[in-house]
Design a protein around this motif. Structure first.
Motif, PDB file in Angstrom:
ATOM      1  N   LEU A 164      -3.160  15.080   6.247  1.00  0.00           N
ATOM      2  CA  LEU A 164      -2.408  14.226   7.166  1.00  0.00           C
ATOM      3  C   LEU A 164      -1.957  12.981   6.409  1.00  0.00           C
ATOM      4  CD1 LEU A 164      -1.451  13.183   9.981  1.00  0.00           C
ATOM      5  CD2 LEU A 164      -3.766  12.243  10.287  1.00  0.00           C
ATOM      6  N   ASP A 165      -0.655  12.694   6.482  1.00  0.00           N
ATOM      7  CA  ASP A 165      -0.103  11.463   5.914  1.00  0.00           C
ATOM      8  C   ASP A 165       0.234  10.552   7.088  1.00  0.00           C
ATOM      9  OD1 ASP A 165       1.199   9.436   4.601  1.00  0.00           O
ATOM     10  OD2 ASP A 165       2.811  10.682   3.780  1.00  0.00           O
ATOM     11  N   LEU A 166      -0.623   9.566   7.341  1.00  0.00           N
ATOM     12  CA  LEU A 166      -0.469   8.669   8.494  1.00  0.00           C
ATOM     13  C   LEU A 166       0.276   7.407   8.060  1.00  0.00           C
ATOM     14  CD1 LEU A 166      -1.617   8.458  11.533  1.00  0.00           C
ATOM     15  CD2 LEU A 166      -3.115   6.736  10.545  1.00  0.00           C
ATOM     16  N   GLY A 167       1.387   7.091   8.734  1.00  0.00           N
ATOM     17  CA  GLY A 167       2.211   5.960   8.310  1.00  0.00           C
ATOM     18  C   GLY A 167       2.979   6.331   7.064  1.00  0.00           C
ATOM     19  N   SER A 168       3.727   7.416   7.138  1.00  0.00           N
ATOM     20  CA  SER A 168       4.265   8.081   5.944  1.00  0.00           C
ATOM     21  C   SER A 168       5.409   7.352   5.265  1.00  0.00           C
ATOM     22  CB  SER A 168       4.736   9.490   6.324  1.00  0.00           C
ATOM     23  OG  SER A 168       5.678   9.435   7.379  1.00  0.00           O
ATOM     24  N   GLY A 169       6.127   6.469   5.995  1.00  0.00           N
ATOM     25  CA  GLY A 169       7.266   5.808   5.363  1.00  0.00           C
ATOM     26  C   GLY A 169       8.277   6.829   4.883  1.00  0.00           C
ATOM     27  N   SER A 170       8.639   6.777   3.608  1.00  0.00           N
ATOM     28  CA  SER A 170       9.621   7.711   3.064  1.00  0.00           C
ATOM     29  C   SER A 170       9.026   9.071   2.749  1.00  0.00           C
ATOM     30  CB  SER A 170      10.263   7.119   1.807  1.00  0.00           C
ATOM     31  OG  SER A 170       9.263   6.825   0.844  1.00  0.00           O
TER      32      SER A 170
END
Length: 299
Positions: A164-170
């Motif tokens: 899980l990439d939380l707060g992924s931005g780009s």
């Protein structure tokens, strides 16, 4: 017809290290985005330094109201009242300006480059091709480099299957995990424009088919509840949101899972761990780049 970009107002304070937290709370109320960096006069992170606290807003700030809030905090805490700077930024394409100054970045096995760069990728590196768009996270920031380096270290010990990439931005971190372990990745961001940029970047890197990008305020999107538990969670946000979401992180992390946390300054590490340790999570490894910490935690 010329392209007109949204107006953005820039707020800035220069404060002593011990006053950062107090005045940051004021900026949190009046700015949509808050960041900070250290001006180190001594050459050591705990020496003679000042902190630049900056906020950005798409609505005109009320200088009198902000100044009154700063004065109230200064009176309550005993800190000196800092001078508030407010400026309206020029109407330019900041993404284009950023890309012009965005050189390729080495971080462990990863080689991050903008699509505008046409050089040769070093042999043996995992290429991450990024158009930052309107989302934060070009890879140039020390926290992103710290996370990529930590992921590279982890890959030498273990293969993760459910990230899980939380707060992924780009989307750099999620794309890196998708490429490194050839697994499906769930990526979230509170900003809908960032979610679109993230999905586009995943497709541009050839991992769009195993990449899901959704809008979520923290862990609130049902996709996270449906997808848990995750064996690795990467959250490159800021110290205070990380602290607020410590309980949610623990609830979504697999028993043998780990989390990579960043977006915090090295002196905020104790506060962040203070929120996670009661959830049964301990510090396993840390990495500091330019005063910014990346933490590896697990049960």
């Amino acid at each position: 017809m010329p392209i007109v970009f949204p107006d953005i107002w820039h707020l800035r304070l220069i404060v002593a290290p011990e006053a950062v937290d107090a005045f940051e709370e004021v900026f949190d109320r009046f700015a949509e985005s808050v960041t900070m960096f250290m001006e180190d006069k001594s050459g050591i992170s705990d020496g003679d330094c000042l902190w630049h606290l900056e906020g950005y807003s798409r609505t005109p700030p009320d200088r009198a109201q902000i100044t009154a809030a700063l004065a109230a905090v200064a009176a309550a805490t005993g800190h000196d009242l800092p001078a508030l700077e407010v400026e309206r930024l020029p109407n330019v394409d900041w993404v284009l300006e950023n890309l012009r100054d965005f050189p390729p970045i080495d971080a462990g096995r990863f080689f991050v480059r903008g699509s505008h760069w046409d050089g040769k990728v070093p042999v043996g590196r995992t290429e991450l091709l990024v158009d930052a768009g309107t989302a934060f996270g070009s890879g140039e920031h020390a926290t992103t480099r710290g996370c990529l380096t930590m992921l590279d270290m982890l890959a030498k010990r273990r293969r993760f299957l459910h990230p899980l990439d939380l707060g992924s931005g780009s989307g750099i971190l999620g794309i890196g995990m998708a490429k490194m372990w050839a697994v499906d990745v769930l990526a979230t961001d509170i900003d809908p424009s960032a979610v679109k940029v993230c999905a586009n970047n995943a497709r541009m890197n050839g991992v769009g088919a195993r990449f899901t990008s959704v809008v979520s305020d923290g862990y609130r999107n049902p996709a996270l509840k449906k997808g848990k538990p995750f064996d690795i969670i990467v959250a490159n946000i800021l110290a205070k949101p990380l602290m607020r979401m410590a309980k949610d992180l623990a609830a979504h992390l697999a028993p043998d899972g780990v989390a990579v946390l960043s977006g915090l300054l090295d002196w905020q590490e104790r506060m962040v761990m203070g929120a996670h340790e009661p959830q049964g999570l301990r510090l396993r490894q840390r990495l500091v780049i330019d005063g910014w910490a990346t933490l590896l935690i697990g049960r």
